[in-house]
Design an enzyme around this catalytic site. Structure first.
Site, mmCIF file in Angstrom:
data_model
loop_
_atom_site.group_PDB
_atom_site.id
_atom_site.type_symbol
_atom_site.label_atom_id
_atom_site.label_comp_id
_atom_site.label_asym_id
_atom_site.label_seq_id
_atom_site.Cartn_x
_atom_site.Cartn_y
_atom_site.Cartn_z
ATOM 1 N N HIS A 156 3.803 27.541 1.995
ATOM 2 C CA HIS A 156 2.606 28.352 2.234
ATOM 3 C C HIS A 156 1.563 28.188 1.130
ATOM 4 C CE1 HIS A 156 0.136 31.161 4.169
ATOM 5 N NE2 HIS A 156 0.996 32.104 4.457
ATOM 6 N N ASP A 404 2.168 18.617 22.275
ATOM 7 C CA ASP A 404 2.916 17.788 23.219
ATOM 8 C C ASP A 404 3.262 16.470 22.537
ATOM 9 O OD1 ASP A 404 3.904 16.252 25.251
ATOM 10 O OD2 ASP A 404 2.127 16.380 26.528
#
Length: 459
Positions: A156, A404
């Site tokens: 992070h 995808d």
């Protein structure tokens, strides 16, 4: 039962810049631990799309190509003065694991991020020196039914949610055999978020760096941290979302006439307000109990001039609502809580953000500030974000469901784990029909009551 079949280090496929990449103060404020994300793909999506067979080699080659553009993720952190970190771009690479599960995708239920799902995300041994931690770890898990899970863990300190999402989307595009367009190349110059020189005194009271309220009668949050927690995924239909927004925007004036706010309350403001009030009810505290909510605000378009659209790093700043009382939230209409949440977000102007940067830069030890933002399970008591408070970020606008890799779009994208009491996430539904999903970690003793209020109080 998940079995790790192999582990490899993936390095950029071409030479990348070497040296120190300056980290902004907004990077420094984020915990250096890794945010877990899982993307679930069912086998043979029943549609007309061309579904490519899974190939671990394709995933590795495309990741290697992606790291050319996203080369900071192939680097390593190291400690610097004042509790700060430096990002060393050295092309040491990302770690990729291949795994197999005897389970089927259907066995994962509603995908709530419980302990059973944590094995889908790669693990990091934080006992080792920070210079050895990969900033990006990936686990490709194949299920017995032929479905897949792409589990990622990204540091992070290096990225926010938007940056992580654009990276994964770019990787998926490369895996499908496409190239990135010029406008899809990430922007790496983080000095756009550098404080002004010389550093000016803060011009605002930065309450986001103050300690959150405690349960009445408590000297610290240790007792609350020890209580057992549960995790739930709550589905909110489009009709329910619209109903909450309608309720939030129906405001009674002093003469009990319905009036409209100058600007209608947003979907987020309505849902977050509802979560806040339901948590107060479920926790059943004293009406005089103070509480506040922590919110993450993307400042890319709040800066003057705006940051580049593909800014890669932490462009999220934390803000907190003003502290109010349980009794106030529960006795007043939903618009009251929404107004408090709106005020917290609207406080994040260009001037306020630059004042916050000056404040952070002026600190000799930023670690004391970072603790207050930490959402890890081992936080010190003073930084505990849970009872009587909440953390309510939104992932609705993150580019997650377009990932995808050639197998069709995922059937679920969400946190790989949620272990901190009081933290929730508002997410889009994979149905793309205007419905939402709320992921929530709450004390077990409060969860059933919360669910009851959450749905009963909707129209």
């Amino acid at each position: 039962m998940i079995t790790i079949k192999s582990a490899s280090i993936i390095v950029p496929s071409e030479p990348t810049p070497n040296g120190i990449l300056w980290l902004s103060e907004s990077d420094q404020m984020m915990q250096c631990s890794h945010e877990p994300l899982i993307s679930i793909y069912k086998p043979n999506n029943n549609n007309d799309d061309i579904i490519l067979p899974f190939s671990s080699e394709t995933m590795k080659v495309s990741l290697s190509r992606a790291l050319v553009h996203y080369y900071p993720l192939a680097g390593r952190l190291r400690s610097a003065d004042g509790g700060r970190f430096e990002l060393v771009c050295n092309a040491m690479g990302a770690k990729l694991l291949e795994a197999y599960s005897e389970a089927e995708v259907a066995d994962l239920g509603d995908f709530a991020p419980t302990e059973a799902h944590q094995d889908l995300v790669p693990k990091i041994d934080y006992r080792t020196p920070i210079e050895e931690w990969p900033l990006l770890l990936v686990q490709l898990t194949r299920f017995r039914c032929g479905g897949f899970c792409v589990g990622t863990a990204i540091c992070h300190t290096v990225v926010d949610g938007w940056s992580a999402g654009t990276f994964i989307s770019s990787w998926a595009k490369l895996a499908r055999g496409d190239d990135l367009r010029p406008d899809e190349i990430p922007f790496h110059d983080r000095t756009l978020l550098r404080s002004r020189q010389p550093v000016m005194p803060p011009r605002f009271d930065h309450r986001e760096f103050s300690k959150p309220p405690l349960v009445i009668g408590s000297l610290d949050a240790k007792a609350e941290q020890k209580k057992k927690t549960s995790v739930a995924l709550l589905k909110v239909s489009r009709k329910q979302v619209e109903g909450l927004q309608k309720t939030t925007n129906e405001i009674l004036d002093d003469q009990t006439n319905l009036v409209k706010p100058i600007r209608p309350y947003s979907q987020y403001e309505a849902i977050a307000s509802h979560i806040w009030r339901c948590a107060c009810k479920a926790r059943a505290g004293d009406d005089r109990q103070p509480t506040r909510v922590r919110i993450a605000v993307d400042v890319r378009n709040r800066m003057k001039p705006p940051l580049p659209r593909r800014y890669f790093g932490n462009a999220v700043f934390i803000t907190v609502t003003s502290t109010c009382l349980y009794g106030e939230l529960l006795s007043k209409p939903l618009s009251y809580a929404a107004g408090i949440i709106r005020e917290a977000a609207e406080r994040m102007t260009d001037e306020y953000i630059r004042s916050a940067l000056d404040f952070m830069t002026s600190q000799e030890q930023v670690g004391s500030l970072r603790i207050n933002f930490s959402v890890q399970g081992n936080t010190e008591a003073l930084s505990f974000p849970g009872n009587p408070n909440l953390v309510i970020p939104s992932w609705v606008k993150l580019p997650l469901y377009g990932t995808d890799f050639g197998w069709g779009k995922p059937v679920y994208v969400g946190p790989g784990m949620l272990t901190v009491e009081g933290k929730s996430l508002i997410m889009s539904s994979p149905a793309s029909d205007g419905s939402l999903i709320v992921a929530l970690c709450l004390q077990t003793q409060c969860m059933d009551s919360f669910k009851k209020f959450f749905y009963e109080d909707m129209i």
